[in-house]
Design a protein around this motif. Sequence first.
Motif, PDB file in Angstrom:
ATOM      1  N   GLY A  40       0.796  -1.373   0.019  1.00 18.41           N
ATOM      2  CA  GLY A  40       0.146   0.081   0.209  1.00 18.41           C
ATOM      3  C   GLY A  40       0.943   1.331   0.082  1.00 18.41           C
ATOM      4  N   ILE A  41       1.823   1.353   0.712  1.00 17.03           N
ATOM      5  CA  ILE A  41       2.800   2.459   0.684  1.00 17.03           C
ATOM      6  C   ILE A  41       3.541   2.739  -0.530  1.00 17.03           C
ATOM      7  N   TYR A  42       4.053   1.605  -1.194  1.00 14.64           N
ATOM      8  CA  TYR A  42       4.741   1.593  -2.400  1.00 14.64           C
ATOM      9  C   TYR A  42       3.446   2.097  -3.485  1.00 14.64           C
ATOM     10  N   PHE A  43       2.474   1.526  -3.632  1.00 13.26           N
ATOM     11  CA  PHE A  43       1.550   2.040  -4.684  1.00 13.26           C
ATOM     12  C   PHE A  43       0.984   3.369  -4.471  1.00 13.26           C
ATOM     13  N   GLY A  44       0.622   3.521  -3.293  1.00  7.05           N
ATOM     14  CA  GLY A  44      -0.173   4.863  -2.663  1.00  7.05           C
ATOM     15  C   GLY A  44       0.774   5.911  -2.954  1.00  7.05           C
ATOM     16  N   GLY A  45       2.278   5.796  -2.269  1.00  5.45           N
ATOM     17  CA  GLY A  45       3.111   7.004  -2.483  1.00  5.45           C
ATOM     18  C   GLY A  45       3.410   7.321  -4.258  1.00  5.45           C
ATOM     19  N   PHE A  46       3.579   6.154  -5.017  1.00  2.00           N
ATOM     20  CA  PHE A  46       3.925   6.458  -6.301  1.00  2.00           C
ATOM     21  C   PHE A  46       2.538   6.886  -6.994  1.00  2.00           C
ATOM     22  N   GLN A  47       1.475   6.591  -6.625  1.00  2.50           N
ATOM     23  CA  GLN A  47       0.227   7.146  -7.163  1.00  2.50           C
ATOM     24  C   GLN A  47      -0.228   8.595  -6.717  1.00  2.50           C
ATOM     25  N   ALA A  48       0.415   8.881  -5.689  1.00  2.00           N
ATOM     26  CA  ALA A  48       0.403  10.326  -5.307  1.00  2.00           C
ATOM     27  C   ALA A  48       1.495  11.432  -5.901  1.00  2.00           C
ATOM     28  N   GLY A  49       2.773  10.578  -5.965  1.00  2.00           N
ATOM     29  CA  GLY A  49       3.927  11.506  -6.610  1.00  2.00           C
ATOM     30  C   GLY A  49       3.839  11.698  -7.970  1.00  2.00           C
ATOM     31  N   MET A  50       3.125  10.616  -8.917  1.00  2.00           N
ATOM     32  CA  MET A  50       3.288  10.891 -10.207  1.00  2.00           C
ATOM     33  C   MET A  50       2.372  11.842 -10.847  1.00  2.00           C
ATOM     34  N   PRO A  51       0.964  12.163 -10.198  1.00  2.00           N
ATOM     35  CA  PRO A  51       0.155  13.412 -10.668  1.00  2.00           C
ATOM     36  C   PRO A  51       0.796  14.694 -10.196  1.00  2.00           C
ATOM     37  N   ALA A  52       1.597  14.630  -9.123  1.00  2.00           N
ATOM     38  CA  ALA A  52       2.312  15.839  -8.698  1.00  2.00           C
ATOM     39  C   ALA A  52       3.250  16.219  -9.802  1.00  2.00           C
ATOM     40  N   LEU A  53       4.205  15.144 -10.107  1.00  2.00           N
ATOM     41  CA  LEU A  53       4.996  15.523 -11.096  1.00  2.00           C
ATOM     42  C   LEU A  53       4.424  15.802 -12.610  1.00  2.00           C
ATOM     43  N   GLY A  54       3.426  15.272 -12.805  1.00  2.00           N
ATOM     44  CA  GLY A  54       2.593  15.372 -14.095  1.00  2.00           C
ATOM     45  C   GLY A  54       2.004  16.968 -13.941  1.00  2.00           C
ATOM     46  N   TYR A  55       1.659  17.290 -12.858  1.00  2.00           N
ATOM     47  CA  TYR A  55       1.091  18.621 -12.568  1.00  2.00           C
ATOM     48  C   TYR A  55       2.231  19.781 -12.597  1.00  2.00           C
TER      49      TYR A  55
END
Length: 184
Positions: A40-55
């Motif tokens: 959960g930490i890996y997937f949740g962390g990356f799913q939060a980080g990627m849209p931030a980077l895309g933004y």
Amino acid sequence: MSIFELFIIAVGLSMDAFAVSVCKGLSMQKMRLKYALIVGIYFGGFQAGMPALGYLLGTRFQDSIAAYDHWIAFILLGIIGINMIREALNQEEESCDASIAMKDMVVLAVATSIDALAVGVTFAFLKVEILPAVSLIGITTFFLSVVGVKIGTVFGCRYKSRAELAGGCILVLMGAKILMEHLF
């Protein structure tokens, strides 16, 4: 964009991670909370980080393509959604591995969150408040991933393709909604 719409997008984006979590759970002998939390930490962390980077990337181009941003959002969400639907309908057997080693988890987390990068670009064009959006996406993915591991240990891969199919449909519908709001 309302909190409900953000939640629907978060669930749609989480479906890839959920499906892989089910697969992880399937390959485990029994449910271990520690392993489910790590997934959960890996997937949740990356799913939060990627849209931030895309933004961040999207804000650089926001002014130059503002007249077409709704089309870009529609196309990106449509492509991501259709790809998820295609994967769900694909009958090829996927391998499941119980490993939660860092290198394995990073590869899976990046693979399941690439679509979130494109959604982050879309968020920039739509002027979405990014901190609440990425927080909701990360938290939703975390919880769905932990639940996915549990489901995998109990039920197996029965729900994996349905989750991907639902996630793809959600993203396609959200893209169509954004386009319709801007056109009409």
